[in-house]
Design an enzyme around this catalytic site. Structure first.
Site, PDB file in Angstrom:
ATOM      1  N   GLY A  48       0.783  -1.238   0.000  1.00  0.00           N
ATOM      2  CA  GLY A  48       0.000   0.000   0.000  1.00  0.00           C
ATOM      3  C   GLY A  48       0.808   1.277   0.000  1.00  0.00           C
ATOM      4  CG  ASP A 107      -8.622   0.510   9.611  1.00  0.00           C
ATOM      5  OD1 ASP A 107      -9.422   1.257  10.180  1.00  0.00           O
ATOM      6  OD2 ASP A 107      -8.966  -0.530   9.044  1.00  0.00           O
TER       7      ASP A 107
HETATM    8  P1  IMP Z   1      -4.423  -1.483  10.610  1.00  0.00           P
HETATM    9  O1  IMP Z   1      -3.543  -2.555  11.154  1.00  0.00           O
HETATM   10  O2  IMP Z   1      -5.858  -1.803  10.893  1.00  0.00           O
HETATM   11  O3  IMP Z   1      -4.054  -0.102  11.108  1.00  0.00           O
HETATM   12  O4  IMP Z   1      -4.298  -1.459   9.011  1.00  0.00           O
HETATM   13  C1  IMP Z   1      -3.420  -2.290   8.348  1.00  0.00           C
HETATM   14  C2  IMP Z   1      -3.477  -2.201   6.849  1.00  0.00           C
HETATM   15  O5  IMP Z   1      -4.791  -2.474   6.396  1.00  0.00           O
HETATM   16  C3  IMP Z   1      -3.153  -0.860   6.220  1.00  0.00           C
HETATM   17  O6  IMP Z   1      -1.779  -0.620   6.125  1.00  0.00           O
HETATM   18  C4  IMP Z   1      -3.799  -1.036   4.853  1.00  0.00           C
HETATM   19  O7  IMP Z   1      -2.938  -1.724   3.986  1.00  0.00           O
HETATM   20  C5  IMP Z   1      -5.029  -1.852   5.173  1.00  0.00           C
HETATM   21  N1  IMP Z   1      -6.215  -0.981   5.303  1.00  0.00           N
HETATM   22  C6  IMP Z   1      -6.727  -0.423   6.411  1.00  0.00           C
HETATM   23  N2  IMP Z   1      -7.809   0.344   6.126  1.00  0.00           N
HETATM   24  C7  IMP Z   1      -7.964   0.283   4.784  1.00  0.00           C
HETATM   25  C8  IMP Z   1      -8.901   0.888   3.860  1.00  0.00           C
HETATM   26  O8  IMP Z   1      -9.802   1.674   4.196  1.00  0.00           O
HETATM   27  N3  IMP Z   1      -8.723   0.572   2.553  1.00  0.00           N
HETATM   28  C9  IMP Z   1      -7.745  -0.268   2.102  1.00  0.00           C
HETATM   29  N4  IMP Z   1      -6.848  -0.835   2.925  1.00  0.00           N
HETATM   30  C10 IMP Z   1      -6.955  -0.567   4.251  1.00  0.00           C
HETATM   31 MG    MG Z   2      -0.405  -0.775   4.485  1.00  0.00          MG
END
Ligand code: IMP
Ligand code: MG
Length: 183
Positions: A48, A107
């Site tokens: 990403g 996120d």
């Molecule tokens: P986290 O561990 O929940 O903070 O998020 C981990 C990963 O999930 C991020 O680095 C993104 O690659 C993916 N991610 C989180 N939210 C989104 C979204 O709204 N769209 C697409 N990918 C997301």
């Molecule tokens: Mg990511």
């Protein structure tokens, strides 16, 4: 790739290419000032962060090294699993380095809080985070982020590196998906 190429799949455009670009200008200026005279290693989190890494690094006047990590925290769905696994580790020894993690989005924060702890255990001088997007309302753990592009609502977004089931990464802007796409 543009909106017309994914006709009907997007509910809304949240941030335009121009908005992302001018915010990146500001973030780069801040990073240049903060790291003046210091070594700097940018660590991108695949896949990403590819766009953020490319666009942020090219705005820096500061010479940087770059390295990449791949971790998994999501399958093809839209919810964080909380499970983090290293799929590809860094090639670089972090001892004594100033590390700046470049991320697309925070996120739940689970991935980043795990990653920061992991990198800090490798003896760097510092570890900080630069993220294009953050969803404050989705936070499950507090992550200390030095550079944030935009705080956005707790909705699933795509584009500018972010995917849904590996699609939409090459949109130059950030949009929200129409519900029928993941229904
Ligand atoms: P986290 O561990 O929940 O903070 O998020 C981990 C990963 O999930 C991020 O680095 C993104 O690659 C993916 N991610 C989180 N939210 C989104 C979204 O709204 N769209 C697409 N990918 C997301
Ligand atoms: Mg990511």
């Amino acid at each position: 790739m543009d909106q017309s190429d994914v006709a009907g799949d997007l509910a809304d455009i949240l941030l335009t290419e121009e908005q992302l670009g001018s915010r990146l200008d500001e973030m780069a200026a801040q990073i240049d000032a903060d790291y003046a005279g210091k070594d700097l290693l940018l660590v991108g989190v695949l896949k990403g962060a590819v766009m953020v890494m490319a666009d942020l690094s090219r705005r820096l006047h500061h010479p940087v090294s770059m390295d990449w990590m791949a971790v998994s925290s999501y399958g093809s769905g839209t919810k964080s699993s909380g499970v983090v696994r290293i799929l590809k580790d860094l090639d670089t020894d972090l001892s004594g380095r100033n590390v700046l993690i470049a991320e697309d989005i925070i996120d739940s924060g689970l991935t980043l809080s795990w990653l920061v702890q992991n990198l800090r255990s490798r003896g760097p001088e510092s570890v900080e985070i630069a993220t294009m997007l953050r969803k404050p309302d989705a936070a499950k753990v507090e992550v200390d982020v030095k550079y944030v592009g935009f705080d956005i609502p707790n909705e699933f977004v795509v584009g500018y590196g972010l995917d849904y089931a590996e699609k939409y990464r090459n949109l130059p802007f950030i949009g929200t998906l129409a519900p029928h796409v993941y229904a």
